[in-house]
Structure formats: C-alpha cells, structure tokens
Design an enzyme around this catalytic site. Structure first.
Site: not given
Ligand code: UD1
Ligand code: CA
Length: 469
Positions: A5-6, A10, A17, A150, A383
């Site tokens: 969902a993110g 970046r 993404k 984190e 054609y």
């Molecule tokens: C996350 C972990 C981190 C881990 C890393 C590994 C948390 C808080 N942190 O960090 O410990 O080392 O992954 O790759 O969990 N997403 C949602 N909804 C949201 C936020 C994120 O669906 O509200 C999804 C994103 O689309 C993504 C995944 O969750 O697929 C991870 O989110 P991301 O923001 O990339 O987390 P990281 O900062 O990488």
């Molecule tokens: Ca990530």
C-alpha cells in the site's frame, strides 16, 4: 498477506513502488508468485497508494483478495486492514513485503516449518549484512529476540547491529490482530510500526523466534531506483550463472540481459548486448549475435540470429537464419532452414521451410510456402486503410525484386513474378506475372541531348536536359 500500500516516496515515481519491474515482472508479481508456491488458503494484498493501478496490474483473473489501507499509516496499520478478510481464520499468517522481490520459496518453507515446529507466536526472517543502513535492527537480550528498532529511532549503539529485519514474518493468527491494535505511533515517522509487535509479545511472554537466511541478498528491500537496479543485477547474475552451468556460452556474462523464465539449450552462444525476455525458449547450438532483442519467442536448434534484430512473439524453427537488422513482429513463423536477411520486416507471416527473403522487404499477413524466393524490396501491400488482407505465395514460387503484391492475392505453385511488378491479380501455378511499364529505347537520345544543351547556352531553353519523349 502481502503489504503493497505504500507510496515508495524514495522512488520519486508516479507509479506505485511495487509495480516497478525487476527481470521477470513487477516486484509485486515476483512476491505473489513466491507466495503462491506455498499454496496458501487465502492470499491477501494490502493496497492503498494508487490502489486501482495495483489491482488492475494483477488483472481480473487473480485469486488474490484485496484489503484497502487508506490512508497509509504504517506497516502495523496496513496488516490490520486485512483483519476483516481473515476473520474467523486460525493458523499461520505469513507476511510478505511487496518490495522484497528476491525472497525464495525455499526460505518461506523453512520459515513455516521453523515457526510451526517451535509453536512460536511470531517468527522473524533476519539476515546479517555488512551495511545494515535503512533496515530495522534485531535487538537481542541474552541471545533472545527482544525487539526491533527502526534505523531512525535507533541509538548509535543499536545502529551498529548487523542483524536486520527482512520484513518477512510468520505469525500465529490467534493473538495477532488484537495485539496489532495496541501499537502506537510515537516514533520518528509517526507511523504504526509492525516491528513494535515484537516488544509487545515479549512483554506478554509469547514465544518469539528468528530464522536467519544464508544469503542476505535474498531479503534485499527496494526503496530507491539504485536499489531497484542492484536487485535487478542480482537477478540477472543468478540467471546467467545458471545458464553457463547448464552449458550456454555467454561471451561476456555481464552483458546479456536474460529474464528468469527464459530457457536456452546447451552450446548456444550469446553475444554481448543481447536482451531475451518473457517466455522465450531457445534451442541448442544457436548463435545470438550482439544487440539482438528477443521477447516471448520459440527458437529451435541451430538457429543463427545476426546483430541488431528485434523479434517479438514469434517462432523460428531449426536451422533458420535471421538478420542482421531484421524485425520479426508478432505471429511470425520462420520455418526450418528459412532465411531472413537484412532490413526485412515480417508480421503475422509464415515463411515456409527453406524459403528466403534476404533483403529489404515487408511481408505482412502472408503465408509463404516451401523454397520460395522473395526478391529484394518485395512488399506485401496488406492494408487498404481499413482492413488487412492476405497474401499467399505457394511452394517454389519466385518473386522478382521490387515487386508489390497487392492483397488479397495469390501466387501459385512455381509461378514467377517479374521484377518491378505491381501484382493485383492472382498468378496461377507455373505462370509468369508481369505488371510494369514497358521499357522504350530512344536511339541517339544522348547525342541529341548534348546538342540541345549546347544550344541552351545561346537560347537558354527551359526544358533542356528533359527526355526527348
Ligand atoms: C520495513 C520494516 C523494517 C525492515 C524493512 C525490510 C517496519 C516499520 N519497518 O521498513 O524493519 O527492515 O521493512 O525491508 O515495518 N506499506 C504499506 N502501508 C504502509 C506502509 C508500508 O502497505 O502504511 C508497505 C510498503 O508498500 C512496502 C512494505 O510495507 O511494501 C514496507 O514498507 P516500507 O515503507 O518500505 O518499510 P521500510 O522502511 O523498508
Ligand atoms: Ca522497504
């Protein structure tokens, strides 16, 4: 459950993404394929940012169910959105991240068996890496998993920890959603961190376990374009090593780009700059020269593709030769021993066994038989501005150079078409079709022209130099 969902801020992209591609498909497709290999009872993808685009990407026939996270308040909040879809279910929930595309099924199976074998409430997949920057760190107390911190919330000492959280977990469903709803958002990003669940479970004295992956590359997360490129390179490297181990020569193993699902037979030689994509199968003892791109194509044994050819959704049978600079568009079939030369374009066309189109041709919507010679510059005019029409050239026919075959039209078995003809009617078997302006010869014309131009100096005739007929 797959978190997707993110936004992926970046990436600086208008696309979500998880839809960005690594060799073999979007990151999300890679993760879903891995998940499906476990035959889960249900597969839920949490979507939010550009949810419609993500749903559309997975298509209508997907078995995936979608949970909507709106707004996106962090990974714990994301997983909570799946709760209603999973109400009443018990057992193990595997949580995957849409941005960790290299994870293998073997690791997931290992995770499941460790998790179930130890009857843990949560099992975290971890890795030990030299550069832990950006990942959550695994904090241990007396060797036991105590919490995950984190990067942005970590103390300088915690930042030195090299064991990282992969974002891949197994959870016992029973305590999960209740505990998730107690997570707060007092952290550097103001988000609901799934990783906080670990400390909560520890306080509740629930069993926590970790599974360490052997190859930390497998759990690389993709947060930026640089990481996307690095992960893509890893996929290609692995594929290229497998191909070489199975007997394929890669002249420079860093140079070809070959998708994971591509199959190539032994003793085939792949030159630099070659791109082979999708569901392509190439036989044994072929030679694919530099800068050729092949997509979703079936190629037999002993085929040579010369440089700078572009081949899509086609079939090329054993012993055929194609290129250089050939363009094979969808639904082209080049039969056994046939030859396509330079600057020849084919579309929806079958070139029969041992037939040749060696130079500068367009062949579209055509069925061409065995041992046909298609002369240089031949064009099927398929054609009419509204519809496509078929051209049929039967076995052994000879099409003289620079001919146009105005479809629908048929050239019969063994027939000849004279060079420079515009063929508008069928040419029966064994006949000659000739359709061009008759040549006339004007004797002495050059001499008269010369005299004409010396006159020009004195009389300045405007039509000097024009043919005298
Ligand atoms: C996350 C972990 C981190 C881990 C890393 C590994 C948390 C808080 N942190 O960090 O410990 O080392 O992954 O790759 O969990 N997403 C949602 N909804 C949201 C936020 C994120 O669906 O509200 C999804 C994103 O689309 C993504 C995944 O969750 O697929 C991870 O989110 P991301 O923001 O990339 O987390 P990281 O900062 O990488
Ligand atoms: Ca990530």
């Amino acid at each position: 459950v797959v978190l997707a969902a993110g936004h992926g801020t970046r990436m600086k992209s208008s696309q979500p993404k998880v839809l960005h591609r690594v060799p073999g498909g979007s990151m999300l497709n890679c993760v879903i394929r891995t998940a499906e290999a476990l035959s889960p009872e249900t597969l839920t993808v949490v979507v939010g940012h550009a949810a419609d685009a993500v749903r559309a990407h997975l298509g209508a026939d997907t078995t995936v169910q979608f949970a909507l996270q709106q707004p996106q308040l962090g990974t714990a909040h994301a997983l909570l959105q799946a709760a209603p879809l999973l109400a009443g279910r018990t057992g193990t929930l595997i949580l995957l991240s849409g941005d960790v595309p290299l994870l293998t099924t073997a690791t997931l199976k290992n995770l499941v068996s460790e998790h179930c074998g130890t009857q843990a409430a949560a099992t975290v997949v971890t890795a030990t890496v030299e550069r832990p920057f950006g990942y959550g760190r695994i904090v241990r107390v007396d060797g036991e998993l105590a919490r995950i911190v984190e990067e942005r919330d970590a103390s300088p000492a915690e930042r030195q920890i090299k064991e990282i959280n992969s974002g891949i977990y197994a959870f016992d469903m029973a305590p999960l959603f209740d505990a998730l709803s107690t997570i707060a958002s007092q952290n550097a990003q103001g988000e609901y961190y799934l990783t906080d669940l670990i400390a909560i479970y520890r306080r509740r004295k629930l069993v926590l376990k970790t599974v360490l992956v052997d190859d930390p590359q497998e759990v690389r997360g993709v947060n930026s374009r640089t990481e996307l490129a690095e992960v893509s390179r890893l996929v290609r490297q692995k594929k290229n090593e497998e191909l070489m181990a199975s007997g394929v020569t890669l002249v420079d193993p860093a140079a070809p780009y070959i998708d994971p699902d591509v199959e190539i037979g032994a003793d085939t030689v792949i030159h630099p700059g070659v791109i082979i994509e999708g569901r392509t199968r190439i036989g044994a003892a072929c030679e694919i020269h530099a800068h050729v791109t092949i997509t979703n194509t079936e190629i037999g044994d002993n085929v040579t593709i010369k440089s700078f050819s572009l081949i899509t959704d086609s079939r090329i049978d054993a012993g055929a030769q194609v290129g250089p600079f050939a363009h094979l568009r969808p639904e082209t079939v080049v039969c056994e021993g046939a030859k396509i030369g330079n600057f020849v374009e084919l579309k929806k066309t079958t070139l029969g066994p041992h037939s040749k189109a060696n130079h500068l041709s367009y062949l579209g919507n055509a069925t061409i038989g065995t041992k046909v010679n298609v002369g240089a510059g031949t064009i099927t005019c398929n054609y009419d501005g509204e519809h496509k029409h078929e051209t049929v050239i039967e076995d052994g026919a000879f099409i003289g150079s620079d001919s146009q075959l105005i479809a629908p039209v048929r050239v019969g078995k063994g027939a000849y078409v004279a060079a420079g003809s515009s063929i508008t009617h069928d040419v029966p078997a064994g006949a000659l079709g000739i359709a061009r302006g008759r040549q006339s010869v004007v004797d002495g014309w050059v001499e008269r022209k010369k005299q004409g131009s010396s006159n020009k100096a004195t009389s300045s005739r405007k039509d000097a130099g024009k043919p005298a007929h």
